[in-house]
Motif scaffolding. Sequence first.
Motif, short mmCIF file in Angstrom:
data_model
loop_
_atom_site.label_atom_id
_atom_site.label_comp_id
_atom_site.label_asym_id
_atom_site.label_seq_id
_atom_site.Cartn_x
_atom_site.Cartn_y
_atom_site.Cartn_z
N PRO A 178 36.08 -42.12 -63.90
CA PRO A 178 36.45 -43.45 -62.96
C PRO A 178 36.54 -43.06 -61.41
O PRO A 178 37.07 -41.90 -61.27
CB PRO A 178 37.64 -43.97 -63.84
N PRO A 179 36.57 -43.84 -60.64
CA PRO A 179 36.56 -43.12 -59.19
C PRO A 179 37.98 -42.71 -58.88
O PRO A 179 38.19 -41.89 -58.09
CB PRO A 179 36.16 -44.65 -58.52
N PHE A 180 38.92 -43.47 -59.52
CA PHE A 180 40.50 -43.05 -59.33
C PHE A 180 40.83 -41.56 -59.60
O PHE A 180 41.57 -41.08 -58.81
CB PHE A 180 41.36 -44.01 -60.19
N ASP A 181 39.93 -41.00 -60.55
CA ASP A 181 40.20 -39.38 -60.93
C ASP A 181 39.83 -38.74 -59.67
O ASP A 181 40.29 -37.56 -59.67
CB ASP A 181 39.26 -39.31 -61.89
N LEU A 182 38.93 -39.14 -58.64
CA LEU A 182 38.66 -38.40 -57.60
C LEU A 182 40.09 -38.25 -56.68
O LEU A 182 40.06 -37.38 -55.80
CB LEU A 182 37.72 -39.00 -56.53
N TRP A 183 41.04 -39.32 -56.71
CA TRP A 183 42.06 -39.04 -55.75
C TRP A 183 43.22 -37.90 -56.36
O TRP A 183 44.05 -37.52 -55.68
CB TRP A 183 42.70 -40.29 -55.83
N ARG A 184 43.04 -38.01 -57.80
CA ARG A 184 43.77 -36.86 -58.56
C ARG A 184 43.47 -35.41 -58.56
O ARG A 184 43.90 -34.79 -59.32
CB ARG A 184 44.10 -37.39 -59.88
N MET A 185 42.33 -35.28 -57.78
CA MET A 185 41.61 -33.80 -57.87
C MET A 185 42.39 -33.29 -56.68
O MET A 185 42.44 -33.62 -55.72
CB MET A 185 40.30 -33.90 -57.81
N VAL A 186 42.44 -31.88 -57.06
CA VAL A 186 42.82 -30.97 -56.04
C VAL A 186 41.56 -30.09 -55.42
O VAL A 186 40.70 -30.01 -56.17
CB VAL A 186 43.80 -29.83 -56.47
N PHE A 187 41.47 -29.83 -54.30
CA PHE A 187 40.59 -29.31 -53.45
C PHE A 187 41.15 -28.10 -52.65
O PHE A 187 42.09 -28.34 -51.77
CB PHE A 187 39.59 -30.18 -52.68
N THR A 188 40.41 -27.11 -52.80
CA THR A 188 40.73 -25.71 -52.10
C THR A 188 39.94 -24.96 -51.68
O THR A 188 38.71 -24.76 -52.38
CB THR A 188 42.15 -25.12 -52.74
N VAL A 189 39.75 -24.27 -50.36
CA VAL A 189 38.89 -23.41 -49.87
C VAL A 189 39.43 -22.27 -48.88
O VAL A 189 40.37 -22.57 -48.20
CB VAL A 189 37.78 -24.34 -49.03
#
Length: 552
Positions: A178-189
Amino acid sequence: MASSEPQSLSLRIKPQFDHNGEAHSLGFSLALECPSLTAGQSLCCLNTKMGNGTTQCYTKDQIHVSDSDGFLDIEIHDKGRMRSYLVNRPTTGNVVMNFVAHPVKVDSKTPIGGRYELRRDQGGLQCMGLSTIPIPWDVSLTTKARYRMEIEWDLSDAPQGTRAVSSFGEGRVQRVHPPFDLWRMVFTVGPLKSYPLDAPRGGHFGFYWFGKPPTSITALPPVCEELFAKMSNFFRDKASEENPYRIFVRRATPARGFGGSGGIRSFVLEYDDAIDTISQDEIFTLLAHEMVHNWPLMAADSKEDDLDLVAWYNEGVADYYAAVLPYRISHRTKACFRKHLNAKFTEYYTNPCRLVSNRQAEDKAWTSPNLQTVPYTRGLMYFCKLDAQIRRASNGCKSVDELVLSLLEKLRKYEPFGIREWKDMLVDVLGAKALEDFQTMNKGELIRLPADAFAPDYEVVRVDERELDFGFDMGSFSKRVVSGLNLTSEAAKAGLEDGDEIIKNTFVWQCQQNYERKMRMTIRRGHVEHKIEYWPRAEKMVESWRLHETKS
């Protein structure tokens, strides 16, 4: 394409680097497959405020939108803490949004908040989608919409050794969510290091950090991996390459902070230069709490009948299982278990805000650290009492676990999983009286545990304690300037004055949980720094309880 198939959502991220090779911004390209919107409909939305944290909160000019017919004009509509981006004409074909996120500027006076916002960290960048990525969402957590998500990083301009990881793995990943899970994701680089040393693109567990953290952090990965595996079994959710778990470490300096924020199959662990003042047991407690967040969850609904007040569940259930699960699975000794719960009992019973309602605690949470802890400790006490009631009513055949796992199963089946469903389960197990207990908890009435709540090994015994009192307005900790000093308080007796600038201080939560803990502060008055130390307790004695081991 069959109508039953989920639409695609493609997110491409391109980090930008300065002349020193340090990441300084993230360029996003978000493509939605044929949303077929009419004029005035919402294309996507983003939070405008998250507690003390900052979101990107893009303006109309900061997002470029196009579809098959070319440029797509948008308008902004703000309601509460949500910003919606509305299209000014019907969309044609796929829609693409391009925007750039810049890290938040922080210093020693930056308030401690959720670990969502985009931050710099030793040459790299880290954020959660919650603060950074607008998503196609109808402001309903229980929406059943699913997308075939593809997340891809463009590292063509990145220095050698750069790695890019999200909650579901390194590099390009694909998932249906679901789209909400994109908010719950961590992104790091950035120049990431990891456990295992060569953490693969797949794999079921990963631990990531920048720079050279202290040994109290670098010693954690094997402990976390073992704990997570055992917790996964309890919550019926075995980790695998298709169902991985990742922990992302963030150094807060030059800001302050020690804590965590849970995401989907991941969480962020934050530390600062005061990490050496935190014990391994305290770090373990935080880790366990954040891991639990990966599973039990209650959805917020409308404000009608307080159906939006779910922090007592989401934080309370994490505190509860962070205490009892490690003990059950032999990951913690009896002494650690008793010490952990007694610290939580002290935090709950001696809190000056212990009797505020859940509504008051929700509305003013970020004005005071004492209000922030209310849903955590009140929820914990509620689950302790409810577990004892269910065990007694079922002659030991059932526990609160059945209710928590049942609500979790509803979430997994995309069925409603809110307060209404919780109340229905309470009545099924304990009858209408359970609803009365729920309402008194919601109103803020003091929760008292039966003496045999943790029988046969422990007895709950009354041991009154002094009420917590830092001696000044609690907002001073965020503003970093003392105000509202109580001249009869221990703080004033120790020499603290209104207007003193707070340079350093013992973590508030350490004093909340440790009855004997002293508050140590470094303050600046004029051009001179002073050391202040005092016991943050009032003369007032309040009702408190502790776990005592029963005599064999």
